[in-house]
Design an enzyme around this catalytic site. Structure first.
Site, PDB file in Angstrom:
ATOM      1  N   ASN A  13       0.926  -1.446   0.221  1.00 40.93           N
ATOM      2  CA  ASN A  13       0.504   0.150  -0.132  1.00 40.93           C
ATOM      3  C   ASN A  13       0.876   1.118  -0.091  1.00 40.93           C
ATOM      4  O   ASN A  13       1.622   1.451   0.896  1.00 40.93           O
ATOM      5  CB  ASN A  13      -0.573  -0.046   1.324  1.00 40.93           C
ATOM      6  CG  ASN A  13      -1.980   1.237   1.047  1.00 40.93           C
ATOM      7  OD1 ASN A  13      -1.614   2.023   0.481  1.00 40.93           O
ATOM      8  ND2 ASN A  13      -1.989   1.251   2.663  1.00 40.93           N
ATOM      9  N   TRP A  14       1.305   1.084  -0.929  1.00 42.56           N
ATOM     10  CA  TRP A  14       2.339   2.752  -1.632  1.00 42.56           C
ATOM     11  C   TRP A  14       1.020   4.258  -0.547  1.00 42.56           C
ATOM     12  O   TRP A  14       2.723   4.760  -0.324  1.00 42.56           O
ATOM     13  CB  TRP A  14       2.220   3.306  -2.799  1.00 42.56           C
ATOM     14  CG  TRP A  14       2.915   2.421  -3.635  1.00 42.56           C
ATOM     15  CD1 TRP A  14       3.348   0.285  -3.006  1.00 42.56           C
ATOM     16  CD2 TRP A  14       4.020   1.893  -4.730  1.00 42.56           C
ATOM     17  NE1 TRP A  14       4.331   0.246  -4.077  1.00 42.56           N
ATOM     18  CE2 TRP A  14       4.155   0.776  -4.476  1.00 42.56           C
ATOM     19  CE3 TRP A  14       3.584   3.126  -6.081  1.00 42.56           C
ATOM     20  CZ2 TRP A  14       4.737   0.687  -6.384  1.00 42.56           C
ATOM     21  CZ3 TRP A  14       4.208   3.386  -6.850  1.00 42.56           C
ATOM     22  CH2 TRP A  14       4.763   1.912  -7.197  1.00 42.56           C
ATOM     23  N   HIS A  99      -9.097   1.724   4.898  1.00 45.93           N
ATOM     24  CA  HIS A  99      -7.790   2.111   5.486  1.00 45.93           C
ATOM     25  C   HIS A  99      -8.136   2.382   6.305  1.00 45.93           C
ATOM     26  O   HIS A  99      -9.170   3.615   7.002  1.00 45.93           O
ATOM     27  CB  HIS A  99      -7.584   2.628   4.618  1.00 45.93           C
ATOM     28  CG  HIS A  99      -5.374   2.167   4.721  1.00 45.93           C
ATOM     29  ND1 HIS A  99      -4.866   2.827   6.257  1.00 45.93           N
ATOM     30  CD2 HIS A  99      -4.464   1.451   5.390  1.00 45.93           C
ATOM     31  CE1 HIS A  99      -4.057   3.047   6.288  1.00 45.93           C
ATOM     32  NE2 HIS A  99      -3.291   1.948   6.120  1.00 45.93           N
ATOM     33  N   GLU A 101      -6.920   5.354   7.794  1.00 50.56           N
ATOM     34  CA  GLU A 101      -6.445   6.456   7.719  1.00 50.56           C
ATOM     35  C   GLU A 101      -7.389   7.299   6.812  1.00 50.56           C
ATOM     36  O   GLU A 101      -7.381   8.118   7.624  1.00 50.56           O
ATOM     37  CB  GLU A 101      -4.630   6.751   6.357  1.00 50.56           C
ATOM     38  CG  GLU A 101      -3.198   6.431   7.586  1.00 50.56           C
ATOM     39  CD  GLU A 101      -2.124   5.769   6.619  1.00 50.56           C
ATOM     40  OE1 GLU A 101      -2.634   5.670   5.506  1.00 50.56           O
ATOM     41  OE2 GLU A 101      -2.005   5.353   7.008  1.00 50.56           O
ATOM     42  N   GLU A 171      -5.233  -4.915  10.518  1.00 54.20           N
ATOM     43  CA  GLU A 171      -4.509  -4.079  10.863  1.00 54.20           C
ATOM     44  C   GLU A 171      -4.698  -2.750  12.069  1.00 54.20           C
ATOM     45  O   GLU A 171      -5.876  -2.144  12.087  1.00 54.20           O
ATOM     46  CB  GLU A 171      -4.351  -3.580   9.385  1.00 54.20           C
ATOM     47  CG  GLU A 171      -4.340  -3.113   8.110  1.00 54.20           C
ATOM     48  CD  GLU A 171      -3.820  -2.387   7.495  1.00 54.20           C
ATOM     49  OE1 GLU A 171      -2.610  -2.778   6.848  1.00 54.20           O
ATOM     50  OE2 GLU A 171      -4.265  -1.740   7.580  1.00 54.20           O
ATOM     51  N   GLY A 177       2.814   2.588  10.782  1.00 51.29           N
ATOM     52  CA  GLY A 177       3.379   3.584  10.721  1.00 51.29           C
ATOM     53  C   GLY A 177       4.139   3.683  12.198  1.00 51.29           C
ATOM     54  O   GLY A 177       5.322   5.124  12.054  1.00 51.29           O
ATOM     55  N   SER A 217       3.597  -2.140  10.121  1.00 49.64           N
ATOM     56  CA  SER A 217       4.942  -1.798  10.557  1.00 49.64           C
ATOM     57  C   SER A 217       5.339  -3.172   9.736  1.00 49.64           C
ATOM     58  O   SER A 217       6.681  -4.166  10.613  1.00 49.64           O
ATOM     59  CB  SER A 217       5.045  -1.996  12.114  1.00 49.64           C
ATOM     60  OG  SER A 217       4.879  -0.063  12.041  1.00 49.64           O
ATOM     61  N   GLY A 238       3.171  -1.251   4.314  1.00 49.27           N
ATOM     62  CA  GLY A 238       2.902  -0.160   4.107  1.00 49.27           C
ATOM     63  C   GLY A 238       4.937   0.660   3.834  1.00 49.27           C
ATOM     64  O   GLY A 238       4.709   0.241   2.626  1.00 49.27           O
ATOM     65  N   GLY A 239       5.448   1.557   4.529  1.00 54.08           N
ATOM     66  CA  GLY A 239       6.197   1.362   4.460  1.00 54.08           C
ATOM     67  C   GLY A 239       7.651   0.768   3.266  1.00 54.08           C
ATOM     68  O   GLY A 239       8.682   1.284   2.759  1.00 54.08           O
TER      69      GLY A 239
HETATM   70  P1  13P Z   1       3.522   0.091   7.709  1.00 49.89           P
HETATM   71  O1  13P Z   1       3.106  -0.610   7.304  1.00 49.89           O
HETATM   72  O2  13P Z   1       3.489   1.669   6.861  1.00 49.89           O
HETATM   73  O3  13P Z   1       3.680   0.063   9.324  1.00 49.89           O
HETATM   74  O4  13P Z   1       1.630   0.926   7.428  1.00 49.89           O
HETATM   75  C1  13P Z   1       0.356  -0.345   7.219  1.00 49.89           C
HETATM   76  C2  13P Z   1      -0.532  -0.458   6.449  1.00 49.89           C
HETATM   77  O5  13P Z   1      -1.396   0.861   6.924  1.00 49.89           O
HETATM   78  C3  13P Z   1       0.030  -0.879   5.223  1.00 49.89           C
HETATM   79  O6  13P Z   1      -1.929  -0.449   4.637  1.00 49.89           O
END
Ligand code: 13P
Length: 257
Positions: A13-14, A99, A101, A171, A177, A217, A238-239
């Protein structure tokens, strides 16, 4: 994961990262690194502006492309929104929905996640529906109530055949993050709870067929242990998905685990 009944899905997930030239460069780097992957579905969920580039760069490869959201109406006066049909027409296969966010910053609710999931399925997309508890909810010992409520509401009215086309991403919001990963046992506990909830709502057979990912993470160092758990069928990353080498290590962990 239980490889007898499910295939692992590792999805990046960019989020709001990468211009088109940067997206092209990352996918070009990734392509040869994952070319021999057989047992893992590799997905890159990218910003809307990168979809056309990503689809062109990955054409004929084993990398599938997803979007990061879609609207629930087919078309109309919804300035700034993108419909599921628009994505499907491009050749997009997956879409991340609900998500944390989006829930936290853009007023997404379980009701709108449900409507988006229904719309995505109607357009032939495979939804990756995110659920997860806040730190405060975990500390108050209501993780299972929160997750059960999200599952019941987000998939309301969705039949068994359609549910099998969905991926559920667990998640925990406190792990996104933050560098704080759920332990493999914590991830397994909630992913198993999600599967048990689906078994009650649908059937054991349907629950066994659904892919349940962990996200939060997840990285090159902890992926192998997470995906070694019976009910963790991959990850939403994510990251670490923004670096081809790290993303490939995670994919290899699922391929070889
Ligand atoms: P991170 O891997 O950066 O913690 O993000 C996870 C995420 O929100 C994937 O959708």
């Amino acid at each position: 994961m239980n490889k007898n009944v499910r295939k692992a899905v590792i999805a990046g997930n960019w989020k709001m990262n990468k211009t088109r030239p940067e997206a092209k460069a990352l996918l070009e780097e990734l392509k040869p690194m994952v070319a021999d992957i057989k047992n893992v579905e590799v997905v890159a969920c990218v910003p809307f502006t990168n979809l056309e580039t990503a689809l062109a760069v990955t054409e004929g490869t084993n990398i599938k492309i997803g979007a990061e959201n879609c609207h629930f109406e087919k078309s109309g006066a919804f300035t700034g929104e993108i419909s599921a049909d628009m994505l499907a027409e491009m050749g997009v296969e997956y879409v991340v929905l609900g998500h944390s966010e989006r829930r936290q910053y853009f007023a997404e609710t379980d009701e709108t996640v449900n409507k988006r999931t229904v719309a995505a399925l109607a357009a032939g997309l495979k939804p990756i529906v995110c659920v997860g508890e806040l730190l405060w909810e975990r500390e108050c010992n209501i993780t299972e109530e929160v997750i059960a409520r999200q599952i019941k509401l987000d998939f309301f009215g969705i039949n068994a055949d359609d549910l099998k086309k969905c991926i559920i991403a667990y998640e925990p919001v406190w792990a996104i993050g933050t560098g704080k990963t759920a332990t493999a046992d914590q991830a397994e506990e909630v992913c198993a709870f999600i599967r048990a909830t689906l078994a009650k709502l649908y059937s054991a057979e349907v629950a066994e067929a659904v892919t349940i990912q962990y996200g939060g993470s997840m990285n090159a160092a902890n992926a192998a242990e997470l995906v070694s758990k019976t009910n963790v069928d991959g990850g939403l990353i994510g990251g670490a998905s923004l670096k081809a080498a790290d993303f490939t290590t995670i994919i290899n962990a699922a391929e070889n685990g």
